[in-house]
Each structure stands twice: as structure tokens, then as C-alpha cells.
Design a protein around this motif. Structure first.
Motif, PDB file in Angstrom:
ATOM      1  N   ASN A   5       0.842  -1.199   0.000  1.00 51.62           N
ATOM      2  CA  ASN A   5       0.000   0.000   0.000  1.00 51.62           C
ATOM      3  C   ASN A   5       0.878   1.250   0.000  1.00 51.62           C
ATOM      4  O   ASN A   5       1.267   1.739   1.064  1.00 51.62           O
ATOM      5  N   PRO A   6       1.203   1.785  -1.173  1.00 52.58           N
ATOM      6  CA  PRO A   6       2.072   2.968  -1.251  1.00 52.58           C
ATOM      7  C   PRO A   6       1.461   4.194  -0.562  1.00 52.58           C
ATOM      8  O   PRO A   6       2.187   5.122  -0.215  1.00 52.58           O
ATOM      9  N   GLU A   7       0.141   4.209  -0.376  1.00 55.35           N
ATOM     10  CA  GLU A   7      -0.524   5.356   0.239  1.00 55.35           C
ATOM     11  C   GLU A   7      -0.350   5.388   1.756  1.00 55.35           C
ATOM     12  O   GLU A   7      -0.693   6.378   2.403  1.00 55.35           O
ATOM     13  N   PHE A   8       0.189   4.308   2.304  1.00 53.84           N
ATOM     14  CA  PHE A   8       0.360   4.241   3.755  1.00 53.84           C
ATOM     15  C   PHE A   8       1.276   5.349   4.259  1.00 53.84           C
ATOM     16  O   PHE A   8       1.054   5.906   5.340  1.00 53.84           O
ATOM     17  N   ALA A   9       2.293   5.684   3.470  1.00 54.27           N
ATOM     18  CA  ALA A   9       3.226   6.736   3.874  1.00 54.27           C
ATOM     19  C   ALA A   9       2.505   8.065   4.060  1.00 54.27           C
ATOM     20  O   ALA A   9       2.787   8.823   4.999  1.00 54.27           O
ATOM     21  N   THR A  10       1.547   8.352   3.194  1.00 52.48           N
ATOM     22  CA  THR A  10       0.767   9.586   3.303  1.00 52.48           C
ATOM     23  C   THR A  10      -0.051   9.593   4.585  1.00 52.48           C
ATOM     24  O   THR A  10      -0.160  10.612   5.276  1.00 52.48           O
ATOM     25  N   GLU A  11      -0.641   8.435   4.922  1.00 52.20           N
ATOM     26  CA  GLU A  11      -1.411   8.321   6.146  1.00 52.20           C
ATOM     27  C   GLU A  11      -0.530   8.508   7.376  1.00 52.20           C
ATOM     28  O   GLU A  11      -0.912   9.190   8.339  1.00 52.20           O
ATOM     29  N   LEU A  12       0.671   7.935   7.348  1.00 50.89           N
ATOM     30  CA  LEU A  12       1.547   7.979   8.517  1.00 50.89           C
ATOM     31  C   LEU A  12       2.050   9.396   8.797  1.00 50.89           C
ATOM     32  O   LEU A  12       2.366   9.723   9.946  1.00 50.89           O
ATOM     33  N   ILE A  13       2.137  10.216   7.772  1.00 51.39           N
ATOM     34  CA  ILE A  13       2.578  11.595   7.964  1.00 51.39           C
ATOM     35  C   ILE A  13       1.676  12.314   8.967  1.00 51.39           C
ATOM     36  O   ILE A  13       2.128  13.169   9.737  1.00 51.39           O
ATOM     37  N   LYS A  14       0.394  11.940   8.994  1.00 55.05           N
ATOM     38  CA  LYS A  14      -0.551  12.559   9.927  1.00 55.05           C
ATOM     39  C   LYS A  14      -0.212  12.226  11.379  1.00 55.05           C
ATOM     40  O   LYS A  14      -0.699  12.886  12.296  1.00 55.05           O
ATOM     41  N   TYR A  15       0.604  11.203  11.577  1.00 56.35           N
ATOM     42  CA  TYR A  15       0.995  10.799  12.930  1.00 56.35           C
ATOM     43  C   TYR A  15       2.378  11.342  13.297  1.00 56.35           C
ATOM     44  O   TYR A  15       2.909  10.993  14.345  1.00 56.35           O
ATOM     45  N   GLY A  16       2.968  12.150  12.394  1.00 56.04           N
ATOM     46  CA  GLY A  16       4.173  12.867  12.766  1.00 56.04           C
ATOM     47  C   GLY A  16       5.466  12.492  12.081  1.00 56.04           C
ATOM     48  O   GLY A  16       6.487  13.121  12.312  1.00 56.04           O
ATOM     49  N   VAL A  17       5.480  11.440  11.254  1.00 50.59           N
ATOM     50  CA  VAL A  17       6.731  10.979  10.675  1.00 50.59           C
ATOM     51  C   VAL A  17       7.315  12.011   9.710  1.00 50.59           C
ATOM     52  O   VAL A  17       6.581  12.767   9.073  1.00 50.59           O
ATOM     53  N   GLY A  18       8.646  12.024   9.612  1.00 48.50           N
ATOM     54  CA  GLY A  18       9.332  12.924   8.693  1.00 48.50           C
ATOM     55  C   GLY A  18       9.592  12.266   7.349  1.00 48.50           C
ATOM     56  O   GLY A  18       8.830  11.409   6.898  1.00 48.50           O
ATOM     57  N   ASP A  19      10.704  12.619   6.724  1.00 48.13           N
ATOM     58  CA  ASP A  19      11.015  12.124   5.385  1.00 48.13           C
ATOM     59  C   ASP A  19      11.752  10.794   5.456  1.00 48.13           C
ATOM     60  O   ASP A  19      12.938  10.712   5.176  1.00 48.13           O
ATOM     61  N   PHE A  20      11.030   9.716   5.819  1.00 48.22           N
ATOM     62  CA  PHE A  20      11.688   8.419   5.912  1.00 48.22           C
ATOM     63  C   PHE A  20      12.027   7.861   4.534  1.00 48.22           C
ATOM     64  O   PHE A  20      12.830   6.940   4.398  1.00 48.22           O
ATOM     65  N   ASN A  21      11.443   8.427   3.461  1.00 49.13           N
ATOM     66  CA  ASN A  21      11.766   7.979   2.107  1.00 49.13           C
ATOM     67  C   ASN A  21      13.190   8.344   1.719  1.00 49.13           C
ATOM     68  O   ASN A  21      13.695   7.861   0.693  1.00 49.13           O
ATOM     69  N   ALA A  22      13.826   9.193   2.525  1.00 50.05           N
ATOM     70  CA  ALA A  22      15.231   9.520   2.262  1.00 50.05           C
ATOM     71  C   ALA A  22      16.141   8.335   2.560  1.00 50.05           C
ATOM     72  O   ALA A  22      17.298   8.297   2.126  1.00 50.05           O
ATOM     73  N   CYS A  23      15.618   7.353   3.295  1.00 50.50           N
ATOM     74  CA  CYS A  23      16.394   6.160   3.633  1.00 50.50           C
ATOM     75  C   CYS A  23      16.787   5.390   2.379  1.00 50.50           C
ATOM     76  O   CYS A  23      15.965   5.165   1.486  1.00 50.50           O
ATOM     77  N   PHE A  24      18.081   5.003   2.292  1.00 52.78           N
ATOM     78  CA  PHE A  24      18.502   4.164   1.164  1.00 52.78           C
ATOM     79  C   PHE A  24      19.018   2.806   1.631  1.00 52.78           C
ATOM     80  O   PHE A  24      19.853   2.175   0.991  1.00 52.78           O
ATOM     81  N   ASN A  25      18.496   2.368   2.805  1.00 55.87           N
ATOM     82  CA  ASN A  25      18.774   1.025   3.315  1.00 55.87           C
ATOM     83  C   ASN A  25      20.252   0.745   3.543  1.00 55.87           C
ATOM     84  O   ASN A  25      20.736  -0.353   3.235  1.00 55.87           O
ATOM     85  N   CYS A  26      20.961   1.701   4.111  1.00 59.39           N
ATOM     86  CA  CYS A  26      22.369   1.459   4.405  1.00 59.39           C
ATOM     87  C   CYS A  26      22.528   0.541   5.616  1.00 59.39           C
ATOM     88  O   CYS A  26      23.566  -0.093   5.787  1.00 59.39           O
ATOM     89  N   GLY A  27      21.515   0.498   6.491  1.00 53.25           N
ATOM     90  CA  GLY A  27      21.569  -0.363   7.674  1.00 53.25           C
ATOM     91  C   GLY A  27      22.296   0.258   8.839  1.00 53.25           C
ATOM     92  O   GLY A  27      22.494  -0.398   9.873  1.00 53.25           O
ATOM     93  N   ASN A  28      22.679   1.527   8.716  1.00 50.66           N
ATOM     94  CA  ASN A  28      23.428   2.180   9.777  1.00 50.66           C
ATOM     95  C   ASN A  28      22.617   2.299  11.065  1.00 50.66           C
ATOM     96  O   ASN A  28      23.157   2.173  12.161  1.00 50.66           O
ATOM     97  N   CYS A  29      21.301   2.510  10.923  1.00 51.50           N
ATOM     98  CA  CYS A  29      20.450   2.670  12.110  1.00 51.50           C
ATOM     99  C   CYS A  29      20.410   1.385  12.935  1.00 51.50           C
ATOM    100  O   CYS A  29      20.492   1.423  14.168  1.00 51.50           O
ATOM    101  N   THR A  30      20.298   0.256  12.236  1.00 51.75           N
ATOM    102  CA  THR A  30      20.256  -1.030  12.932  1.00 51.75           C
ATOM    103  C   THR A  30      21.607  -1.350  13.573  1.00 51.75           C
ATOM    104  O   THR A  30      21.670  -1.864  14.695  1.00 51.75           O
ATOM    105  N   ALA A  31      22.688  -1.029  12.858  1.00 53.44           N
ATOM    106  CA  ALA A  31      24.032  -1.283  13.385  1.00 53.44           C
ATOM    107  C   ALA A  31      24.331  -0.400  14.591  1.00 53.44           C
ATOM    108  O   ALA A  31      25.043  -0.806  15.512  1.00 53.44           O
ATOM    109  N   THR A  32      23.769   0.802  14.592  1.00 57.80           N
ATOM    110  CA  THR A  32      24.023   1.762  15.664  1.00 57.80           C
ATOM    111  C   THR A  32      23.194   1.490  16.909  1.00 57.80           C
ATOM    112  O   THR A  32      23.656   1.700  18.030  1.00 57.80           O
ATOM    113  N   CYS A  33      21.963   1.014  16.716  1.00 64.58           N
ATOM    114  CA  CYS A  33      21.030   0.839  17.834  1.00 64.58           C
ATOM    115  C   CYS A  33      21.553  -0.166  18.855  1.00 64.58           C
ATOM    116  O   CYS A  33      21.846  -1.312  18.526  1.00 64.58           O
TER     117      CYS A  33
END
Length: 350
Positions: A5-33
């Protein structure tokens, strides 16, 4: 079959999310956490689910609740995709999905609806005060009864059905078969996480924040017990009176620090505060402050001439009990505790 559902991102913006589409799956967040493991890797997986709009997979996951938003992932993200804020937004979205009334989602997405409801509760408090002819003794009596009734009603009508929906999404619908005895065996984990949030200590440089939360939870739950079951405003027991003073003072002091952090915006957690975040911390601060002074005015025998103070406290209490607790950010405390409980149950079954 999984539905994208590509429209889910539009719905989630209403709950406060930023530009998560900028993610290019480098995996740095998982490695850092510091909380991510081989068995429970996030937030990268949640970003992928969100991008594809895999709502069922997100609803069946406990991982958004396993994140304590230390902000490490957002700080280290090379694309400023802010994965920590995505996890927070997913928690808001999940709260709305668990809530059978639909009010949580309405209040998260539409601030005017929230403000109108808060105003209606305020008007209800004034109507109540007028109905008892503004008599302080009757207001105190019925205010105490309201607190007991509100707690019981919210628990039975809102929380139990919502927790059952959470259990259905994350355990039953996820296809996990759990032996009945496991629910009792894992109960200790539920209470440990509910009262201590001990997993937050594993976040890097998070010990002071964890300690503040620990004191706040104990003070809040203790004040709830002191006011509801020990009738703090009506008792003459010195121990109970002093205990209530200490509990309300701790709530006020810690929440003032939380408000200061949100104003300064120096931490990743406080850089993107939503209205629900502000209302939660400010109303909790007001709860501690007004409760403290109501009891102080009682002890100095000056509350009769300052009924406005108790009315203000009752307004804060009513808005807190009827709106913020069942439909606002307070629920995160409850759902996170049960998420740890369900995660334990599921791990015992593997």
C-alpha cells in the motif's frame, strides 16, 4: 497474500513521521542501535515495511514498542531520514489501530477535534460545579467519586478491549501458538517492565532519563493510589498527607525537566514534539502542581475561599482521565509494557 500500500506513507505523515523515504537502506540505524539484535533487528525493518505499506506486518510486530527512542539512530543517519521519529510515529499509529473507539486516531490526526473535546470536558466540570451550587465539600466528595469511577470505566471499557486487540494482532493473527501456562509464567516480565522500563537502561547514555522515568512512574502510580484509595484530600493521617506531598512534588519536578527538554530541543527525542507530547507532559505537570496546592490549601484552611483552585485541579484531572489517559500518549506506557510481555511469551514458545 501481503498487500503493498504505497498510500500508507501519506497516512503515517498525519501521525508525525518525517522524510523516511530519504532512507537508502544502508543499515546504519540497525548497526548503531544498542537495543537491536540478530533476533530483533530494527528500525531498518520497520522502515522497509512502512515504505511498502505493509500494514498487517506492522500491526503484528512488537518492534516499534521495543524502541525507547534514545535517538542514536536518527543522530547517526547519513540521510537524515530520522528513523527514531518513524518508530515513534508507528507507535502512535498502532495506538490508533488498537483503539476500538477510533478516538485515538482522530485526536492524533486532527488537533481541532482534540481541543474541542478538551473544551467540552472543561464545560462539563463547570456544569457539575454549578449543579452542586459551588459547594466545596460536595465538589470534593463527588470529585473523589469521579476519579474512582473514571479509572474503573476507562480500564474496563477502553483498556481491556484495546489490549485484547493488541494481543490478537501480535500473537493470534501472527500465527503464534502459546501454551496457556506461558501467560502466567511470563507475568513477572509484565510487571517488571511496567514499573521499571528496565530495557531503557540498555540505551547508550540513557541512565538519567531512565531514572527520571522510574521515579515518575512510581510517583504517579503512588499518587493515584494515595488520592483514590487513601482519599488524600480528605484524610487527616499525617503519613498519608506527607506521602501525597512528596509524590505530587516529584511529579511536578520531573515533568518540569521534561518540558524544559522539549523547549530546548537538544535531544533527538524532543526535536519533533507533537501536540500529544506537549499535552501529556504539561497536563501531568499540572496534575502534580494542582494536587500539591489543593492539599496545601486544605491544611491551611483556605481552600473554601479559593474554590477556583480545586475547580482548576478537577478540570485538569477530568481532561487527563477522560482524554489523555485513554486516547493520548499515556497509553504508550501501557502498550509498551504489554509488548514486552507478549515478546516474552512468544520467545518462550520458540
Amino acid at each position: 497474500m501481503t498487500r503493498v500500500n504505497p498510500e500508507f506513507a501519506t497516512e503515517l505523515i498525519k501521525y508525525g513521521v518525517g522524510d523516511f523515504n530519504a532512507c537508502f537502506n544502508c543499515g546504519n540505524c540497525t548497526a548503531t542501535c544498542s537495543l537491536s539484535t540478530n533476533d530483533s533487528s530494527f528500525p531498518r525493518e520497520m522502515i522497509r515495511y512502512t515504505t511498502l505499506g505493509l500494514e498487517d506486518e506492522i500491526k503484528s510486530s512488537l518492534k516499534p514498542w521495543e524502541c525507547y527512542y534514545c535517538g542514536e539512530c536518527s543522530t547517526e543517519c547519513p540521510r537524515q531520514a530520522n528513523p527514531g521519529e518513524l518508530m515513534m510515529s508507528l507507535r502512535r499509529w498502532l495506538t490508533a489501530k488498537y483503539d476500538w473507539t477510533g478516538l485515538s486516531g482522530l485526536f492524533y490526526k486532527y488537533l481541532p477535534a482534540f481541543l474541542i473535546t478538551m473544551a467540552l470536558v472543561f464545560a462539563g466540570v463547570l456544569f457539575f460545579a454549578n449543579s452542586v451550587n459551588w459547594e466545596l465539600e460536595r465538589m470534593l466528595h463527588y470529585g473523589h467519586l469521579f476519579e474512582m469511577f473514571a479509572i474503573a470505566t476507562v480500564f474496563v471499557v477502553i483498556f481491556i478491549p484495546n489490549l485484547l486487540r493488541m494481543w490478537y494482532f501480535t500473537v493470534i493473527r501472527a500465527g503464534v501458538k502459546v501454551p496457556f501456562k506461558n501467560y502466567f509464567t511470563a507475568l513477572s516480565d509484565l510487571f517488571v517492565h511496567m514499573f521499571t522500563q528496565k530495557r531503557a537502561k540498555d540505551c547508550v547514555d540513557n541512565h538519567f532519563r531512565w531514572l527520571e522515568h522510574l521515579i515518575l512512574v512510581i510517583a504517579y502510580l503512588s499518587l493515584l493510589f494515595t488520592t483514590v484509595f487513601l482519599n488524600w484530600f480528605g484524610t487527616q493521617n499525617l503519613f498519608v498527607v506527607i506521602l501525597g506531598y512528596l509524590e505530587s512534588a516529584f511529579i511536578f519536578i520531573i515533568t518540569v525537566d521534561f518540558v524544559k527538554d522539549r523547549i530546548q530541543k537538544k535531544k533527538a527525542l524532543t526535536k519533533n514534539s507533537r501536540p500529544s507530547d506537549w499535552f501529556f507532559v504539561i497536563w501531568l505537570m499540572l496534575m502534580g502542581l494542582t494536587a500539591f496546592f489543593v492539599r496545601l490549601f486544605i491544611d491551611f484552611n483556605i481552600l473554601e475561599g479559593n474554590k477556583w483552585l480545586y475547580l482548576f485541579h478537577l478540570m485538569v484531572l477530568a481532561q487527563w482521565a477522560l482524554i489523555i489517559v485513554p486516547f493520548g500518549k499515556w497509553t504508550h506506557f501501557l502498550y509498551r509494557s504489554f509488548a514486552m510481555y507478549f515478546a516474552k511469551i512468544k520467545s518462550m514458545n520458540s
